[in-house]
Design a protein around this motif. Structure first.
Motif, mmCIF file in Angstrom:
data_model
loop_
_atom_site.group_PDB
_atom_site.id
_atom_site.type_symbol
_atom_site.label_atom_id
_atom_site.label_comp_id
_atom_site.label_asym_id
_atom_site.label_seq_id
_atom_site.Cartn_x
_atom_site.Cartn_y
_atom_site.Cartn_z
ATOM 1 N N PHE A 352 39.375 38.833 47.120
ATOM 2 C CA PHE A 352 38.509 38.147 48.079
ATOM 3 C C PHE A 352 39.196 37.934 49.427
ATOM 4 N N ALA A 353 40.507 37.736 49.430
ATOM 5 C CA ALA A 353 41.223 37.524 50.683
ATOM 6 C C ALA A 353 41.168 38.743 51.591
ATOM 7 N N GLU A 354 40.941 39.922 51.010
ATOM 8 C CA GLU A 354 40.912 41.157 51.783
ATOM 9 C C GLU A 354 39.543 41.452 52.382
ATOM 10 N N LEU A 355 38.515 40.684 51.997
ATOM 11 C CA LEU A 355 37.146 40.979 52.408
ATOM 12 C C LEU A 355 36.673 39.987 53.464
ATOM 13 N N ASP A 356 35.781 40.452 54.345
ATOM 14 C CA ASP A 356 35.176 39.527 55.295
ATOM 15 C C ASP A 356 34.167 38.649 54.562
ATOM 16 N N VAL A 357 33.630 37.643 55.242
ATOM 17 C CA VAL A 357 32.790 36.639 54.601
ATOM 18 C C VAL A 357 31.566 37.273 53.949
ATOM 19 N N VAL A 367 29.311 39.991 40.740
ATOM 20 C CA VAL A 367 30.138 39.765 39.548
ATOM 21 C C VAL A 367 29.755 38.502 38.793
ATOM 22 N N ALA A 368 28.994 37.619 39.413
ATOM 23 C CA ALA A 368 28.675 36.338 38.782
ATOM 24 C C ALA A 368 28.049 36.477 37.399
ATOM 25 N N PRO A 369 27.165 37.459 37.139
ATOM 26 C CA PRO A 369 26.547 37.549 35.815
ATOM 27 C C PRO A 369 27.466 38.111 34.722
ATOM 28 N N ALA A 370 28.673 38.556 35.060
ATOM 29 C CA ALA A 370 29.545 39.214 34.086
ATOM 30 C C ALA A 370 29.915 38.265 32.952
ATOM 31 N N ARG A 371 30.148 38.836 31.792
ATOM 32 C CA ARG A 371 30.511 38.050 30.614
ATOM 33 C C ARG A 371 31.804 37.285 30.845
ATOM 34 N N GLN A 372 32.798 37.939 31.432
ATOM 35 C CA GLN A 372 34.048 37.251 31.781
ATOM 36 C C GLN A 372 34.620 37.874 33.042
ATOM 37 N N VAL A 373 35.013 37.028 33.983
ATOM 38 C CA VAL A 373 35.633 37.464 35.228
ATOM 39 C C VAL A 373 36.954 36.720 35.386
ATOM 40 N N LEU A 374 38.028 37.445 35.573
ATOM 41 C CA LEU A 374 39.344 36.861 35.827
ATOM 42 C C LEU A 374 39.683 37.095 37.294
ATOM 43 N N ILE A 375 40.000 36.026 38.020
ATOM 44 C CA ILE A 375 40.221 36.095 39.460
ATOM 45 C C ILE A 375 41.588 35.512 39.787
ATOM 46 N N THR A 376 42.321 36.158 40.679
ATOM 47 C CA THR A 376 43.518 35.550 41.247
ATOM 48 C C THR A 376 43.287 35.339 42.734
ATOM 49 N N ALA A 377 43.793 34.223 43.256
ATOM 50 C CA ALA A 377 43.618 33.896 44.671
ATOM 51 C C ALA A 377 44.763 33.010 45.129
ATOM 52 N N ALA A 378 45.144 33.168 46.388
ATOM 53 C CA ALA A 378 46.261 32.385 46.931
ATOM 54 C C ALA A 378 45.861 30.948 47.233
ATOM 55 N N VAL A 379 44.617 30.751 47.653
ATOM 56 C CA VAL A 379 44.130 29.398 47.974
ATOM 57 C C VAL A 379 42.740 29.229 47.384
ATOM 58 N N VAL A 383 38.110 31.784 46.728
ATOM 59 C CA VAL A 383 37.144 31.988 45.647
ATOM 60 C C VAL A 383 35.795 31.439 46.095
ATOM 61 N N PRO A 384 34.769 32.271 46.220
ATOM 62 C CA PRO A 384 33.459 31.776 46.661
ATOM 63 C C PRO A 384 32.962 30.629 45.785
ATOM 64 N N GLU A 385 32.307 29.659 46.419
ATOM 65 C CA GLU A 385 31.844 28.476 45.701
ATOM 66 C C GLU A 385 30.851 28.818 44.602
ATOM 67 N N SER A 386 30.158 29.940 44.737
ATOM 68 C CA SER A 386 29.160 30.311 43.730
ATOM 69 C C SER A 386 29.794 30.748 42.417
ATOM 70 N N LEU A 387 31.090 31.060 42.426
ATOM 71 C CA LEU A 387 31.782 31.481 41.198
ATOM 72 C C LEU A 387 32.408 30.251 40.547
ATOM 73 N N VAL A 388 31.605 29.548 39.794
ATOM 74 C CA VAL A 388 32.026 28.309 39.155
ATOM 75 C C VAL A 388 32.524 28.607 37.744
ATOM 76 N N GLY A 389 33.645 27.994 37.369
ATOM 77 C CA GLY A 389 34.172 28.198 36.027
ATOM 78 C C GLY A 389 35.519 27.516 35.867
ATOM 79 N N ALA A 390 36.312 28.018 34.910
ATOM 80 C CA ALA A 390 37.632 27.438 34.656
ATOM 81 C C ALA A 390 38.594 27.792 35.785
ATOM 82 N N ARG A 391 39.462 26.838 36.117
ATOM 83 C CA ARG A 391 40.464 27.093 37.147
ATOM 84 C C ARG A 391 41.842 26.699 36.632
ATOM 85 N N PHE A 392 42.839 27.538 36.959
ATOM 86 C CA PHE A 392 44.222 27.302 36.575
ATOM 87 C C PHE A 392 45.078 27.335 37.838
ATOM 88 N N ASP A 393 45.879 26.309 38.027
ATOM 89 C CA ASP A 393 46.843 26.313 39.127
ATOM 90 C C ASP A 393 48.134 26.964 38.648
#
Length: 403
Positions: A352-357, A367-379, A383-393
């Motif tokens: 997501f950091a590489e893409l414009d808004v 990707v929101a409807p996918a059964r499972q999505v794993l995301i890494t992000a620096a901040v 991560v778009p607000e619409s992608l709600v789920g588990a978060r790990f710091d």
């Protein structure tokens, strides 16, 4: 399909980590260099027995250790499977399925399927053909795991044949006559045997790749259109080294392996003197390419940076959609039944950091409807607000669930 548990021991920067994951979105957030990508890399390794970051396993083992262990629990429908992979330094790797050893490590391939998009994927559009061939072969194995053995056998035969070509052509390249260079010489008789083996294996790989590209093409066009909001038409076609060798046009439709085998043998016969002189195999799937065009022009060299990103993303999203919807073929070269296997786990590594808004939100919607999505992000804001789920710091190698 989803990963419900991940355990690492001496993998990359982690001495030990145990995580419970959920269906839906799982986001790993933390500054760069803290170990986020190591987590999704481990899951990808379980699926493909390879890393999207390095070409050898040695870098996966924590410094100073002799082995690394990756363990996952994969849920498919109402069934769960535990996969253990032991990555060894200087020794063969070992694998277990549900605690039972398997005779070959590649027997675990197919239990977990992942589609991963990472910044490195820009090489699919801007890089050399080798990256695009690997993209096709990795997808082939996800479609039909048995093809991993076919690809491995082809690479072994290719090495043997290349070594023989160098031996047969050595005197010529040094400016000396080649003893017994006629067709009946021992070296060339042996070369005929390797030609036959290469043709059989290479024909199967090319046949499957052709079918794969034909099945993937409409998904690529659709995905690119959605990511770019309809700005440009993306196309992919398979370009075989056979067409140039035989001075023929590319086939309009996928071919049968038997026809390709015959063409490979003819091409190797035509190129025999050049191959002996240069000491390399000049025709086969190792010389083929995936052609990417945007608006009728080659994407490499013509597409902007944003368009290249969109094309690379479209290739991964198309792979995900093809695997999810299921594909089949009457000749049983390759078959995927999505109802049985379940859709793959989708991994977005620092994307997501590489893409414009605008592209960021379009990707989130896709990707929101996918059964499972794993995301890494620096901040967190990446991560778009619409992608709600588990978060790990993730910080200093410590992974903590945010409640």
């Amino acid at each position: 399909m989803h990963v419900s548990h991940l355990s690492l021991q001496d993998f990359r920067s982690y001495a030990q980590v145990d995580l419970e994951l959920e269906p839906g979105v799982n986001a790993f957030v933390g500054p760069n260099g803290q170990g986020k990508t190591n987590l999704v890399e481990a899951i990808g390794y379980i699926a493909t027995l390879g890393s999207h970051r390095v070409s050898t396993d040695a870098a996966l083992i924590r410094a100073g250790q002799e082995r690394a262990v990756v363990r996952t629990r994969v849920v498919r429908g109402d069934r769960a499977s535990t996969i253990d992979l032991e990555i060894n330094a200087g020794r063969a790797n070992r694998a277990r399925i549900n605690r039972s050893p398997v005779p070959r490590v590649r027997d675990v391939v197919g239990i977990l399927r992942t589609v991963l998009f990472a910044p490195e994927d820009l090489v699919l559009v801007k890089g050399d053909p080798d990256a695009r061939r690997r993209f096709l072969d990795d997808l082939m194995i996800l479609v039909s795991p048995r093809l991993a053995a076919v690809i491995a056998d082809y690479e072994r035969v290719l090495r043997q044949r290349s070594a023989l070509l160098k031996t047969a052509g050595g005197p010529r390249r040094r400016g000396r006559p080649v003893p017994g260079e006629e067709q009946g010489s021992p070296d060339l008789r042996t070369l005929d045997v390797w030609d036959a083996k290469l043709a059989v294996l290479g024909a199967e790989i090319i046949a499957v790749r052709q079918r794969l590209v034909a099945g993937l093409a409409p998904f690529v066009a659709e995905a690119y259109g959605r990511v770019s909001a309809g700005q440009g038409h993306a196309e992919i076609t398979y370009r075989s080294s056979l067409a140039a060798a035989l001075d023929e046009p590319e086939p309009d439709a996928p071919q049968a392996p038997e026809a390709i085998e015959s063409q490979l043998l003819e091409a190797m016969t035509r190129l025999r003197s050049k191959e002996v002189e240069r000491g390399v195999c000049l025709v086969g799937p190792h010389r083929d390419d995936l052609t990417l065009t945007l608006g009728g022009l080659p994407a490499k060299g013509y597409a902007s940076h944003g368009e290249s990103w969109s094309f690379a993303l479209a290739l991964r999203l198309a792979s995900y959609n093809l695997l999810t919807e299921g594909v089949g073929n009457d000749d049983d070269l390759w078959v995927v039944d999505s109802r049985e296997d379940g859709e793959p786990v989708l991994v977005l590594d620092d994307v997501f950091a590489e893409l414009d808004v605008r592209r960021r939100q379009r990707l989130a919607d896709l990707v929101a409807p996918a059964r499972q999505v794993l995301i890494t992000a620096a901040v967190p804001g990446d991560v778009p607000e619409s992608l709600v789920g588990a978060r790990f710091d993730v910080l200093d190698g410590v992974v903590g669930r945010v409640l």
